[in-house]
Design an enzyme around this catalytic site. Structure first.
Site, mmCIF file in Angstrom:
data_model
loop_
_atom_site.group_PDB
_atom_site.id
_atom_site.type_symbol
_atom_site.label_atom_id
_atom_site.label_comp_id
_atom_site.label_asym_id
_atom_site.label_seq_id
_atom_site.Cartn_x
_atom_site.Cartn_y
_atom_site.Cartn_z
ATOM 1 N N SER A 144 0.842 -1.294 -0.108
ATOM 2 C CA SER A 144 -0.153 0.110 0.128
ATOM 3 C C SER A 144 0.753 1.412 -0.160
ATOM 4 C CB SER A 144 -1.020 0.306 1.372
ATOM 5 O OG SER A 144 -1.645 1.259 1.188
ATOM 6 N N TYR A 154 -3.288 5.324 9.958
ATOM 7 C CA TYR A 154 -3.282 4.257 9.438
ATOM 8 C C TYR A 154 -2.276 3.259 10.161
ATOM 9 C CZ TYR A 154 -7.251 5.084 6.160
ATOM 10 O OH TYR A 154 -8.493 5.486 5.512
#
Length: 247
Positions: A144, A154
């Site tokens: 990612s 995150y």
């Protein structure tokens, strides 16, 4: 003639989003595709779509955080199709990626690892003998952009996804002699649906990627003979979001 004619591919997280788009494209290009996902209804829907278009698909509901379910899923695919040529590790738990570092509980971090690099490792290990026997095995893991840039909020997801990249690079070196390539895809794509309010894209191309039109074709490339001399790399179909930053 399709680019994956005669190949057998496993796609995890294939019940929706990028996984679904990838599985459908693989089938359209001639692969026999195993649809792995946690939700049986999603599995059945994707299998039905592929079969309705003339493709070949096998539905395998699977919780990738469970080592025994991974083992059984791989055995079912090999029993049905005779081998495995391509593994796409795409699945993750969308309910668990959000936390600041200061508030991050170890249990939540562990969940991100269980469905991320640990699940990917187990899938890779289970598929390894079949990918080696293929003579041109392909593994495509999903990292990612969030991990590269350290996306705020995150924390557990970023940590798990960067571990996937380390796993990929190491396996690429160890398994190259077995004619297995191992690469990453780090997409920026619209997978949120219409009811989720997301910030406007800031990349040079000015849009989020389409799972069907922008991301799945990159995965297809890595699965195909065209990418036979690429291994250990992170490809970033992201509309130019990072342009050489931290690569």
């Amino acid at each position: 003639m399709g680019r994956l004619d005669g190949k057998v591919a496993i796609v995890t997280g294939a019940g929706r989003g990028i996984g679904r788009a990838t599985a459908k494209l693989f089938a359209a290009e001639g692969a026999k595709v195993a649809i792995l996902s946690l939700t049986p209804a999603n599995v059945d829907a994707v299998v039905a779509e592929i079969k309705a278009s003339g493709g070949t698909a096998l539905g395998v509901p699977c919780d990738i955080s469970d080592a025994e379910q991974i083992r059984a899923a791989v055995e079912k695919v090999v029993g049905s199709y005779g081998g495995i040529d391509v593994l796409v590790n795409n699945a993750f738990d969308p309910t668990a990626p959000f936390s600041s570092i200061i508030d991050l509980p170890v249990e939540q971090l562990q969940r991100n690892f269980d469905v991320g690099p640990i699940a990917y490792l187990r899938m890779m290990q289970a598929c390894y003998p079949h990918l080696k026997a293929s003579g041109e095995g392909r593994i495509i893991n999903f990292g990612s952009l969030a991990g590269i840039v350290g996306l705020v909020g995150y924390g557990p997801y970023n940590m798990a996804k960067e571990s996937v990249r380390a796993l990929t690079r190491t396996a690429a070196k160890e398994w190259g002699a077995d004619k297995i390539t191992v690469n990453n895809v780090l997409p920026v794509a619209d997978t949120w649906g219409k009811d989720i309010d997301v910030p406007a894209p800031t990349n040079p191309l000015g849009r989020y990627g389409s799972p069907d039109d922008d991301i799945a074709p990159v995965v297809l490339f890595l699965a195909s003979k065209d990418a036979q001399f690429l291994t250990g790399y992170s490809l970033t179909p992201d509309g130019g979001s990072i342009i050489d930053s931290a690569r």
